[in-house]
Design an enzyme around this catalytic site. Structure first.
Site, PDB file in Angstrom:
ATOM      1  N   ARG A  54       0.841  -1.207   0.000  1.00 21.86           N
ATOM      2  CA  ARG A  54       0.000   0.000   0.000  1.00 21.86           C
ATOM      3  C   ARG A  54       0.874   1.254   0.000  1.00 21.86           C
ATOM      4  O   ARG A  54       0.474   2.306  -0.497  1.00 21.86           O
ATOM      5  CB  ARG A  54      -0.979   0.008   1.180  1.00 21.86           C
ATOM      6  CG  ARG A  54      -1.837   1.252   1.227  1.00 21.86           C
ATOM      7  CD  ARG A  54      -3.141   1.082   1.999  1.00 21.86           C
ATOM      8  NE  ARG A  54      -2.986   0.390   3.257  1.00 21.86           N
ATOM      9  CZ  ARG A  54      -2.394   0.914   4.352  1.00 21.86           C
ATOM     10  NH1 ARG A  54      -1.873   2.122   4.321  1.00 21.86           N
ATOM     11  NH2 ARG A  54      -2.312   0.199   5.454  1.00 21.86           N
ATOM     12  N   TYR A 106     -12.486  19.620 -15.545  1.00 20.79           N
ATOM     13  CA  TYR A 106     -13.110  18.311 -15.545  1.00 20.79           C
ATOM     14  C   TYR A 106     -14.222  18.313 -14.496  1.00 20.79           C
ATOM     15  O   TYR A 106     -13.964  18.511 -13.314  1.00 20.79           O
ATOM     16  CB  TYR A 106     -12.061  17.229 -15.279  1.00 20.79           C
ATOM     17  CG  TYR A 106     -12.683  15.868 -15.161  1.00 20.79           C
ATOM     18  CD1 TYR A 106     -13.476  15.366 -16.193  1.00 20.79           C
ATOM     19  CD2 TYR A 106     -12.516  15.097 -14.031  1.00 20.79           C
ATOM     20  CE1 TYR A 106     -14.082  14.134 -16.083  1.00 20.79           C
ATOM     21  CE2 TYR A 106     -13.106  13.858 -13.924  1.00 20.79           C
ATOM     22  CZ  TYR A 106     -13.900  13.397 -14.950  1.00 20.79           C
ATOM     23  OH  TYR A 106     -14.502  12.176 -14.823  1.00 20.79           O
ATOM     24  N   ASP A 179      -3.471  20.186 -14.216  1.00 19.31           N
ATOM     25  CA  ASP A 179      -4.021  18.974 -14.824  1.00 19.31           C
ATOM     26  C   ASP A 179      -3.644  19.037 -16.301  1.00 19.31           C
ATOM     27  O   ASP A 179      -4.212  19.789 -17.084  1.00 19.31           O
ATOM     28  CB  ASP A 179      -5.543  18.939 -14.637  1.00 19.31           C
ATOM     29  CG  ASP A 179      -6.177  17.691 -15.264  1.00 19.31           C
ATOM     30  OD1 ASP A 179      -5.525  17.046 -16.119  1.00 19.31           O
ATOM     31  OD2 ASP A 179      -7.329  17.374 -14.907  1.00 19.31           O
ATOM     32  N   LYS A 204      -6.078   8.256 -19.699  1.00 16.47           N
ATOM     33  CA  LYS A 204      -6.241   8.869 -21.033  1.00 16.47           C
ATOM     34  C   LYS A 204      -4.995   8.612 -21.879  1.00 16.47           C
ATOM     35  O   LYS A 204      -4.671   7.487 -22.145  1.00 16.47           O
ATOM     36  CB  LYS A 204      -6.559  10.353 -20.892  1.00 16.47           C
ATOM     37  CG  LYS A 204      -7.555  10.692 -19.793  1.00 16.47           C
ATOM     38  CD  LYS A 204      -8.904  10.030 -19.975  1.00 16.47           C
ATOM     39  CE  LYS A 204      -9.864  10.497 -18.883  1.00 16.47           C
ATOM     40  NZ  LYS A 204     -11.018   9.661 -18.695  1.00 16.47           N
TER      41      LYS A 204
END
Ligand SMILES: Cc1ncc(COP(=O)(O)O)c(C=O)c1O
Length: 381
Positions: A54, A106, A179, A204
């Site tokens: 993790r 977004y 971003d 993407k």
């Protein structure tokens, strides 16, 4: 990771996945590390340098090193999704901190900021992404801790001048995070323009095949703020699976070819349909008519991206009918993959969206451009 090979060009670094081979068999492609935990020595040390997956996983190393190299970053981190990457940035803030975010961004991240960060005590305000004056006025009035930029920004592909925003941020000691999902590290390198953080929905272009949900961050400095973001990933548990990390690296190895093909196709399509009688507007930063073209030409190199939007002259019903008639484009959300996608954007964003209802968002893939042009032509007829 700081594994940079400055002498090699991005295309070479990407194609060879940093040029690494894996011991002991000298694999050209890295193995997938599925272990969740790692053996301690009798002295309680961790001789392999890993403790528990993790916190970190060796399957991330090569993709993180490649992204750091492509962005010119000190370090990069993979996340379970683009949203998880962005959330780690905001969760590393402290209640009372201010955030300036773009009005066009977004939509799901905008909604998450309002639904989770505002109740948590972060003051979120929005600036007009296409206006540097709007940003300057808000920065000086609100003195934010963080300025979030998305450029080009969904779904109108507004361009924000990253270097100018970074200069404004310096005036008030703010951090700039970009971003850069749509630009990719091949077209824009925000850290060189003065940003501290870059975020990608690696779902993407970085992955590029519509088969992995992933996110990534890259930083200019491996400092305490970055370590807090790393802690947000491990502590919050927003970790990517090892197989997804492996697939992501495989996708990144052709990033330069896919981005170049998508940019060339998008530019040709934008030029072909600009001024078409059935369209009120073609929104693409590579067109001189786009309000962000001059800044885009300065901060994007090698193309203006693979995303464009069409606004139908006859409104919403015409936009929906246009998507219904498409045969080569797939009607689906998301972007940045090898196949072209079309989407009546307001429908997915739902009630309260600021997206014009006559707008169809196109993610241009790497197919033959003539097939894409014919498809749009027949759907507009
Ligand atoms: C520009 C942009 N940023 C962030 C995200 C969120 O990424 P993910 O879907 O990988 O969580 C998306 C997803 O569509 C996006 O388009």
């Amino acid at each position: 990771m700081t594994d940079r090979i400055p002498a090699l060009r991005p295309q070479t670094l990407a194609a060879q996945g940093m040029g690494r081979v894996a011991e002991p068999y000298r694999d050209i492609v890295p193995p997938i590390h599925v272990a969740t935990t790692y053996e301690r020595g009798a002295d309680l040390a961790f001789p392999g340098g890993r403790v528990y997956s993790r916190a970190d996983n060796p399957s991330y190393d090569q993709a993180e090193a490649l992204l750091a190299s492509l962005e010119g970053a000190a370090s990069a981190l993979l996340f379970a999704s683009g949203q998880a990457a962005a959330a780690a940035v905001f969760q590393s803030l402290t209640p009372g901190d201010g955030v300036l975010a773009p009005r066009n961004m977004y939509w799901a991240l905008r909604k998450w900021l309002l639904d989770f960060m505002v109740p948590w005590g972060v003051a979120v305000d929005f600036y007009d992404n296409a206006s540097l004056d709007s940003l300057a006025q808000k920065v000086r009035a609100r003195r934010p801790r963080l300025i979030w930029i998305e450029s080009p920004a969904n779904p109108t592909w507004d361009i924000t001048d990253i270097a100018a925003a970074a200069a404004l941020a310096r005036e008030v000691g703010a951090i700039v995070a970009v971003d850069s999902t749509v630009a990719t590290p091949l077209l824009t390198r925000p850290l060189e323009l003065g940003a501290q953080l870059v975020m990608h929905s690696a779902t993407k272009y970085l992955n590029g095949h519509s088969d992995v949900i992933a996110g990534a961050l890259a930083t200019a400095r491996d400092d305490a703020a970055w370590q807090r973001i790393r802690y947000a990933r491990g502590g919050g548990g927003a970790v990517l699976g090892p197989f997804e990390a492996w697939l992501l690296l495989r996708g990144m190895r052709t990033l330069h070819l896919r981005v170049a093909a998508a940019c060339a196709n998008a530019q040709a399509i934008a030029e072909r349909f600009h001024g078409h009688a059935a369209l009120a507007q073609v929104l693409y930063p590579g067109l001189r008519s786009h309000p962000g073209h001059v800044v885009a030409a300065r901060q994007m190199h090698g193309g203006f991206g693979g995303m464009l939007s069409l606004r139908l002259a006859r409104g919403e019903a015409a936009a929906v009918a246009f998507t219904a008639r498409l045969r080569v484009f797939k009607r689906a959300t998301s972007l940045g993959s090898v196949e072209s996608l079309a989407e009546h954007r307001a429908s997915i964003e739902g009630p309260g969206t600021a997206c014009p209802t006559d707008l169809v968002r196109l993610s241009i893939g790497v197919e033959h451009v003539d097939d894409l042009i014919s498809d749009i032509e027949q759907a507009l007829a």
